[in-house]
Design an enzyme around this catalytic site. Sequence first.
Site, PDB file in Angstrom:
ATOM      1  N   LYS A 116       0.839  -1.213   0.000  1.00 34.59           N
ATOM      2  CA  LYS A 116       0.000   0.000   0.000  1.00 34.59           C
ATOM      3  C   LYS A 116       0.868   1.256   0.000  1.00 34.59           C
ATOM      4  O   LYS A 116       0.547   2.244  -0.667  1.00 34.59           O
ATOM      5  CB  LYS A 116      -0.919   0.023   1.220  1.00 34.59           C
ATOM      6  CG  LYS A 116      -2.123  -0.892   1.099  1.00 34.59           C
ATOM      7  CD  LYS A 116      -3.131  -0.575   2.184  1.00 34.59           C
ATOM      8  CE  LYS A 116      -4.330  -1.510   2.131  1.00 34.59           C
ATOM      9  NZ  LYS A 116      -5.259  -1.293   3.247  1.00 34.59           N
ATOM     10  N   LYS A 197      -4.493 -11.254  -5.935  1.00 39.37           N
ATOM     11  CA  LYS A 197      -5.757 -11.523  -5.231  1.00 39.37           C
ATOM     12  C   LYS A 197      -6.839 -10.577  -5.747  1.00 39.37           C
ATOM     13  O   LYS A 197      -6.552  -9.449  -6.167  1.00 39.37           O
ATOM     14  CB  LYS A 197      -5.576 -11.402  -3.714  1.00 39.37           C
ATOM     15  CG  LYS A 197      -5.626 -10.014  -3.198  1.00 39.37           C
ATOM     16  CD  LYS A 197      -5.888  -9.900  -1.700  1.00 39.37           C
ATOM     17  CE  LYS A 197      -6.011  -8.404  -1.405  1.00 39.37           C
ATOM     18  NZ  LYS A 197      -6.334  -8.014  -0.086  1.00 39.37           N
ATOM     19  N   LYS A 200     -10.805  -5.155  -3.531  1.00 41.58           N
ATOM     20  CA  LYS A 200     -11.846  -4.127  -3.631  1.00 41.58           C
ATOM     21  C   LYS A 200     -11.321  -2.892  -4.337  1.00 41.58           C
ATOM     22  O   LYS A 200     -12.041  -2.262  -5.098  1.00 41.58           O
ATOM     23  CB  LYS A 200     -12.307  -3.731  -2.222  1.00 41.58           C
ATOM     24  CG  LYS A 200     -13.244  -4.741  -1.620  1.00 41.58           C
ATOM     25  CD  LYS A 200     -13.962  -4.168  -0.418  1.00 41.58           C
ATOM     26  CE  LYS A 200     -12.989  -3.950   0.705  1.00 41.58           C
ATOM     27  NZ  LYS A 200     -13.621  -3.882   2.017  1.00 41.58           N
TER      28      LYS A 200
HETATM   29  P1  AMP Z   1     -10.925  -6.152   2.779  1.00 40.42           P
HETATM   30  O1  AMP Z   1     -11.455  -6.241   1.403  1.00 40.42           O
HETATM   31  O2  AMP Z   1      -9.438  -5.928   2.795  1.00 40.42           O
HETATM   32  O3  AMP Z   1     -11.669  -5.196   3.677  1.00 40.42           O
HETATM   33  O4  AMP Z   1     -11.099  -7.598   3.418  1.00 40.42           O
HETATM   34  C1  AMP Z   1     -12.218  -8.033   4.144  1.00 40.42           C
HETATM   35  C2  AMP Z   1     -12.115  -9.522   4.384  1.00 40.42           C
HETATM   36  O5  AMP Z   1     -12.187 -10.250   3.159  1.00 40.42           O
HETATM   37  C3  AMP Z   1     -10.805  -9.965   5.056  1.00 40.42           C
HETATM   38  O6  AMP Z   1     -11.077 -11.033   5.946  1.00 40.42           O
HETATM   39  C4  AMP Z   1      -9.986 -10.456   3.891  1.00 40.42           C
HETATM   40  O7  AMP Z   1      -9.008 -11.401   4.264  1.00 40.42           O
HETATM   41  C5  AMP Z   1     -11.042 -11.087   3.002  1.00 40.42           C
HETATM   42  N1  AMP Z   1     -10.637 -11.049   1.589  1.00 40.42           N
HETATM   43  C6  AMP Z   1     -10.346  -9.946   0.866  1.00 40.42           C
HETATM   44  N2  AMP Z   1     -10.003 -10.274  -0.400  1.00 40.42           N
HETATM   45  C7  AMP Z   1     -10.078 -11.637  -0.473  1.00 40.42           C
HETATM   46  C8  AMP Z   1      -9.848 -12.594  -1.522  1.00 40.42           C
HETATM   47  N3  AMP Z   1      -9.483 -12.204  -2.742  1.00 40.42           N
HETATM   48  N4  AMP Z   1     -10.042 -13.907  -1.232  1.00 40.42           N
HETATM   49  C9  AMP Z   1     -10.423 -14.302   0.002  1.00 40.42           C
HETATM   50  N5  AMP Z   1     -10.649 -13.445   1.029  1.00 40.42           N
HETATM   51  C10 AMP Z   1     -10.484 -12.135   0.806  1.00 40.42           C
END
Ligand code: AMP
Length: 332
Positions: A116, A197, A200
């Site tokens: 980041k 990965k 968002k």
């Molecule tokens: P975030 O999008 O960073 O706010 O992540 C929210 C939750 O979703 C966290 O528990 C992440 O580990 C999970 N997460 C985010 N992206 C992925 C992905 N591509 N595959 C699996 N889990 C994800």
Amino acid sequence: MAFETRKRVFSGIQPSGNLHIGNYTGALRNWVRQQDERDCFFCIVDLHAITVPQEPAVLRQGIREVALLYLACGIDPARVTMFVQSHRPEHAQLCWILDCVTPVGWLERMTQYKSKAAAQASVSAGLLAYPVLQAADILLYQADYVPVGEDQRQHVELARDIAGRFNRLFGETFVMPQVELPAVGARIKGLDDPTAKMSKSVAGHKAGHALRLLDPPDVLRKTIGRAVTDSGREIRFNPERLGVTNLLTIYQLCTGQTQAAIESQFEGQGYAGLKRAVADAVIEYLRPIRERYSELEAEPGYIDEVLRQGAERAGPVAAETLEMVTERVGLG
Ligand code: AMP
Ligand code: TRP
């Protein structure tokens, strides 16, 4: 099971919009599954979101959207405590105290920080301290388990290190949290680039990358149709063939079938047939979430009340830990 013996769970998602199927399989789906057996705290972590620049109106909208998505995915506010992080001042208060016992070197080693920081013109102190705030979230509720996707494993391990250091310095105070990853879908990859990965932030500006929970069926179908596959023809789970394996994993998640059953189903078929089947499965899988979301959106007062009550319920637990910490450190 008696209430007293129930294990405590804490997890959160940043309100940055564009929740996708990875957020569902990595986090939300596993939260829904444990809301009866465990004492769950599910948070919308808005203080984490502002570690990178945010447009205030967009952030405010994102908080509501994520809260509604929690409900649309099956989180039941009568059975869990669901709330917005900034509604409880104890998160930032505990974070400051933990900042003061966390070596900067630990933070500079975090892989998410490094990537980041590389993407920002100017890096805030908040971005570096981000995992300390995450540790504060978890430790404030004395959580036993933290259900997240693979990318958050390092942050939960850091929370354990911070808890251990505090306990050594000031006496046994925090429960040691454990990370809990899903067996399937801990790291869903981008459909446009199966080496990265699904994220968002990329989903916000790049069509074809993510399968968003609120995408209409035609968009989902188009994204899957354009998904990057591999050279070769074999449709099998194979860690060296990232594109096809990612599609098969998504199919497995949506259908609940075994890998062997899926491989035999697709034997002899081409990628077009695979993509058609994956699109059908994803569309059906996400349909109830999207439908429930639009029902909930029609009654805006409801979510505000859910979040108000959640913050109220979280209060005594957060206050008890903070009081103990404050006392141990010698403040006040
Ligand atoms: P975030 O999008 O960073 O706010 O992540 C929210 C939750 O979703 C966290 O528990 C992440 O580990 C999970 N997460 C985010 N992206 C992925 C992905 N591509 N595959 C699996 N889990 C994800
Ligand atoms: N950093 C996590 C993410 O981006 C979100 C988060 C904040 C979190 N606090 C948490 C997850 C506490 C689990 C526990 O995914």
